[in-house]
Design a protein around this motif. Structure first.
Motif, PDB file in Angstrom:
ATOM      1  N   ARG A 297     -12.323  52.167  33.209  1.00 31.06           N
ATOM      2  CA  ARG A 297     -12.675  51.038  32.349  1.00 31.06           C
ATOM      3  C   ARG A 297     -13.022  49.809  33.193  1.00 31.06           C
TER       4      ARG A 297
ATOM      5  N   GLU B 220      -8.180  56.403  33.241  1.00 29.73           N
ATOM      6  CA  GLU B 220      -9.052  55.774  32.240  1.00 29.73           C
ATOM      7  C   GLU B 220      -9.157  54.276  32.478  1.00 29.73           C
ATOM      8  N   ASP B 221      -8.002  53.706  32.816  1.00 28.77           N
ATOM      9  CA  ASP B 221      -7.998  52.255  33.046  1.00 28.77           C
ATOM     10  C   ASP B 221      -8.872  51.904  34.239  1.00 28.77           C
TER      11      ASP B 221
ATOM     12  N   LYS C 138      -3.488  60.138  33.269  1.00 31.26           N
ATOM     13  CA  LYS C 138      -4.768  60.113  32.571  1.00 31.26           C
ATOM     14  C   LYS C 138      -5.121  58.679  32.185  1.00 31.26           C
ATOM     15  N   LYS C 139      -4.117  57.991  31.651  1.00 31.77           N
ATOM     16  CA  LYS C 139      -4.376  56.627  31.199  1.00 31.77           C
ATOM     17  C   LYS C 139      -4.724  55.725  32.367  1.00 31.77           C
TER      18      LYS C 139
END
Lengths: 585, 444
Positions: free
Chosen positions: B275, B271-272, B267-268
């Motif tokens: 971003r 997200e990154d 997930k991160k």
């Protein structure tokens, strides 16, 4: 990432450097890690990458993959093109291109016509429109090949390679060098320097941590696929001067392949009398050639090798074996050619085989054990023969040049392009080399005056050398006599006494049949064997100096400093003592 | 090069040998050969250095030695120490996950740029200062908390894998994207450039294209955005994993935690990526260069279009002009033809009139000659003469009539007139136009 980044003059800190050996048959790439050179294996795992490009259905292949296409797609495969760079069509030798794309004359520029783009096809693979074959200049071919080579290096290193040192044969002229630099630049590489192949090989050996700097004469025999180049290099204090070179296009790897091809073709015909000669058919010939090369390589490693080709001619499979002895017998005339070549260069340099301190075998053909053995017969046992079959610590001869280039690249990568230019300028590289040795006179046990060389001939000036020489056992005042010296070859004929002995023994053994052969053999040997030695001859005296009151068992230090204008400064003193005598001439 | 030692002894000084300062120069060196050195190897570099700076061996040795000495000194000086935060010194080593390893080692200035060498040196320096034995010497026994922090930091930073994991989540090294307010002050390229420079540390591929400035070419800018929209990042988020209990008691729990961690990482990472994409979108939206290139491209396209239109217009005009010219020419030709027609009509009429007139002259001439008779001519004579005149007239064309009329014109004497007529009749008879005897009255 853009390919068109301006390469010339990459800032020294942004450089990623490699060494490239761009050969006519094979190329190599190397880089340095912690001052040690490593040869890079490409995507296929090859460290010797065939200098071949092939186009199939619009895809570009290079190296070993392209080489395989010499059988099925010779028309669109370009091989052996390095030597055509920077040359007119008139002056090239297209012999080796017979089995690949043929060179053509396009306004004097050597070019190849290959189909490097795919035909337009519809979804079912039916050809809609045929794309015409394009004509590539040798310059363009070299650029494409170098781009692939550097691409492999970049992939391996994980960084984009920006600059390189490339090795060239010693007989590359300025035009060829310019063409090579232009091709490399077009491939997106800054060429830091072009260095001679033999010197790269010497550097690869001299850069080993265990190597010591010494004054020596080195013969570098580069035995490649399509050509053999031999150079005599004077290594003086780590600086290299080429004294003589020879280039040969007869005795090379392909000549050995040819021997094997003929051998197996004949054997094939013997077994299949009705079949067509595989040497008559281009495809069969290509298969034969590929397998012969593989067999040759196998024979360099093992004592036996197999040879097998599927559907060699008329659909008949062929498999056979050969042992090394047989191979060396059938290839004898070629193998002996290498010896003559090396001998001729030593002679050309005005030297004797006794003057040679080191022989370096470089290039793929050097793996052949018989070549090294043959060479060891002509050189004295004091000569170091650096080949894998004679010297276990020898570096892989195929990798020498690439390693040397990588080492040189790592040495100069921190310099600006202008700095490198200035340092390699003729004003810096062209210097006087002293013709005679400079040394001092000592007295040996027999009471004879002997010459002790301090600065050897062919040393580039300015030069500085220091030796420590024992003083007389009793000590006291000693004379340091600085003289010029020269070598000559002293040939000692076997003394007649020996002959008498032999004849005597022969008469004795007349009755004894058993020993006859043996005695004949020794007879021959004695007669042939002349004793040849290198002897220093004392020449004109340069200066005399006196060191007074040397301690018992002491040593005298003599430093000879030759300046660029050939003036000499001699400094002598007792080791460990102060003062000393200094004089100029 | 190493000094060679030679065991063969030098001769003793002969009796009576003497020279000034014990040195006697005798000969000179023989001539030397000029040869070319191969510019290769470390020793040649030394030679080139000496030759170019015109140094002797001993000078060069000295300068090289000095340079080497200086380098060692530089190394010592380059060790930068930063003040230690008292809060940091109080840290608990157990809470290592939240500790800033670079700061602990005094490398917060370098962060991900710190070399292994620097880390080792920094570690050694910190150890020398914070070793528990030293603390004990100062009277604080068992105070090894910060020392443990140092050890942990070194352990993480010297392990390439762990270091990457830490660098991935090292927020201190991040450069925040510029706000609108900052951008309003200008400095667009500098602000965004530093953002991407810091993001570039996650790139698997090097070198990373730089953001450039106002003067960058279109190719460079496109290259930059292409690279970044296809950014290949090694950033990963293992460092933020929740601790997995490594006791063997509860395997399910352990598996559950592992799955949870893996999902959290994924997930991160997503997200990154999002971003970074947003960062690029924001940046490209405000990038004047892209606008400019688009405008230039449009301008180029428009220019082409305008050029094409102008060409078309010109072609049309040319065609119209050509058509007009052709029409005009046709009209003129027609008019000319009409004029010609009129003129010829007029000429014909004039000729007709002339013929009429001439015929009148001819008739008049015979009348003037009184029909070639004396006294009043009888009607039959007149008829005969006029009949002959008619006949002659019918036999000859307008030109001959005009000629004949010219000859007759002005003649009043009957004989002369008759002579002319006679000659004409004879000519006509000679030419075979009139048969003899056909003309009687005129030929009488």
């Amino acid at each position: 990432m853009s390919e068109s980044v301006a390469q010339a003059g990459t800032a020294p800190e942004d450089r990623t450097v490699i060494g490239i050996t761009f050969g006519n048959s094979n190329s190599s790439i190397a880089f340095t890690v912690d001052d040690k050179a490593e040869v890079i294996a490409n995507e296929d795992g090859d460290r010797q990458i065939p200098t071949i490009l092939s186009y199939v259905d619009g895809d570009e292949y290079y190296g070993q993959q392209a080489k395989a296409f010499l059988v099925r797609n010779p028309k669109n495969t370009v091989a052996y093109f390095r030597d055509f760079l920077g040359k007119d069509f008139k002056s090239i030798d297209p012999t080796h291109n017979h089995a690949s794309a043929h060179p053509q004359d396009v306004d004097g520029v050597v070019s190849f016509t290959v189909k490097d783009k795919d035909d337009k096809k519809d979804e079912e693979g039916e050809v809609i429109e045929e794309v015409a074959a394009s004509t590539l200049s040798v310059h363009e071919v070299a650029t494409r090949y170098l781009r692939r080579l550097v691409g492999s290096a970049s992939d391996y290193l994980g960084k984009k390679v920006t600059s390189a040192v490339i090795t060239v044969p010693t007989n590359f002229n300025d035009k060829q060098k310019e063409a090579l630099i232009a091709a490399a630049n077009a491939a997106g590489i800054e060429v830091l320097q072009l260095i001679s192949e033999p010197v790269a090989a010497v550097l690869a050996y001299d850069a080993r941590p265990e190597a010591e700097v010494e004054d020596k004469i080195v013969v570098v025999a580069e035995l490649g696929g399509t050509r053999s180049d031999v150079a005599v290099v004077a290594s003086r204090g780590g600086m290299y001067t080429i004294l003589a070179t020879a280039h040969d296009y007869e005795f090379a790897g392909v000549a050995l392949d040819k021997v094997l091809m003929d051998h197996f073709a004949k054997e094939f015909l013997k077994r299949n009398s009705s079949a067509a000669d595989p040497r008559e058919n281009a495809k069969s010939l290509a298969k034969l050639r590929l397998e012969a090369e593989a067999t040759k390589k196998a024979l360099s490693i093992g004592a036996n090798a197999s040879f097998s080709v599927e559907s060699l001619s008329d659909g008949i499979d062929f498999a056979s074996t050969i042992n090394r002895l047989r191979y060396e017998t059938i290839a004898r005339s070629v193998l002996e050619g290498f010896n003559r070549l090396v001998e001729s260069v030593v002679k050309k340099a005005g030297l004797d085989v006794l003057d040679v301190d080191e022989v370096i075998l470089s290039g793929g053909t050097s793996h052949t054990p018989r070549i090294a053995q043959n060479l060891s017969n002509i050189f004295p046992s004091s000569t170091r023969l650096l080949a894998p079959s004679t010297n276990p610590s020898a570096i892989n001869p195929s990798e020498l040049q690439a390693r040397g280039a990588a080492l040189q690249a790592s040495l100069i990568q921190e310099y600006d392009a202008a700095d490198i230019d200035q340092s390699t300028h003729a004003a810096v590289t062209t210097v006087s080399h002293i013709a005679n040795a400079i040394g001092v006179v000592s007295v040996n046990e027999a009471g004879e005056e002997t010459f002790i060389p301090i600065v050897y001939p062919e040393t580039a000036v300015p030069a500085r050398r220091t030796v420590h020489i024992a003083a007389p056992k009793a000590g006291g005042d000693v004379l340091v006599k600085v003289v010029e010296g020269n070598t000559h070859i002293k040939v000692t004929k076997p003394e007649p006494k020996v002959k008498e002995e032999v004849s005597k023994s022969a008469t004795v053994e007349d009755a004894d049949d058993e020993n006859e052969d043996d005695s004949d053999f020794s007879d021959d040997e004695e007669e042939e064997e002349e004793k040849r030695e290198k002897v220093w001859k004392i020449g004109s005296t340069l200066a005399e100096a006196a060191i007074r009151g040397v301690k018992k068992g002491g040593k005298v230090e003599v430093t000879v400093n030759v300046h660029a204008d050939l003036s000499v400064i001699v400094t002598t003193r007792e080791v460990g003592a102060k003062g000393g005598v200094r004089g100029q001439l | 090069m190493a000094t060679t030692v030679i065991p063969i002894p030098l001769p003793a000084l002969p009796e009576g040998w003497a020279a000034e300062k014990d040195f006697k120069p005798i000969g000179k060196l023989t001539e030397a050969t000029q040869r070319t050195l191969e510019p290769v190897g470390p020793h040649f570099l030394a030679h080139a250095r000496r030759a170019r700076h015109k140094r002797t061996f001993s000078e060069d040795d000295r300068i090289q030695a000095q340079e080497r000495a200086k380098k060692v000194e530089d190394d010592n000086e380059s060790e930068i120490s930063e003040p230690e935060d008292s809060m940091m010194l109080q840290r608990d080593a157990k809470d290592w996950k939240s500790q800033d390893h670079y700061k602990v080692l005094g490398l917060s200035k370098y962060r991900w740029k710190a070399t292994e060498e620097q880390i080792k040196k920094a570690h050694r320096k910190k150890v020398l200062k914070h070793h528990p034995d030293k603390k004990a010497a100062a009277g604080r026994v068992d105070d090894d908390n910060f020392f443990k922090c140092i050890q942990k930091a070194t352990e993480v930073l010297l392990d390439p894998t762990k270091r990457r994991q830490f660098d991935s989540v090292d927020e201190e090294a991040d450069v925040e994207p510029p706000t609108k307010k900052q951008l309003a002050k200008g400095n667009f390229y500098k602000l965004w450039g530093s953002v991407f420079k810091s993001e570039a540390r996650f790139s698997k591929v090097h070198p990373v294209p730089t953001f450039g400035d106002d003067k960058s070419t279109k190719e460079e800018v496109e290259n930059f955005y292409n690279f970044w929209y296809n950014f290949d990042s090694w950033r990963s988020f293992e460092y933020l994993d929740e601790d997995v209990p490594d006791d063997n008691e509860n395997r399910d729990q352990k598996r559950h935690m592992e799955r949870k961690n893996a999902n959290a990482r994924k997930k991160k990472k997503a997200e990154d990526n999002a971003r970074l994409r947003k960062l690029l979108d924001d940046c490209s939206a405000g990038d004047e260069r892209i606008k400019r290139f688009r405008q230039e491209a449009n301008a180029a396209k428009n220019k082409k279009r305008l050029e094409r239109e102008a060409a078309e217009k010109k072609a049309a005009e040319d065609a119209a002009a050509a058509k007009e010219a052709a029409e005009k020419a046709a009209k003129e030709a027609e008019e000319k033809a009409k004029q010609d027609r009129d003129a010829s009509k007029k000429a014909k009429e004039a000729a007709k009139n002339a013929v009429k007139k001439n015929k009148r002259v001819l008739r008049g001439s015979v009348k003037d000659a009184n029909y070639f008779v004396e006294g009043d001519a009888s009607a039959s004579v007149i008829d005969a003469v006029l009949g002959d005149v008619e006949l002659v007239q019918a036999k000859i064309d307008a030109d001959e009539i005009a000629e004949l009329a010219g000859k007759l014109n002005g003649l009043k004497v009957a004989d002369e007139i008759k002579g002319v007529w006679k000659a004409e009749v004879e000519r006509l008879v000679g030419a075979g136009k009139i048969k003899e005897g056909e003309i009687k009255a005129l030929n009488a």
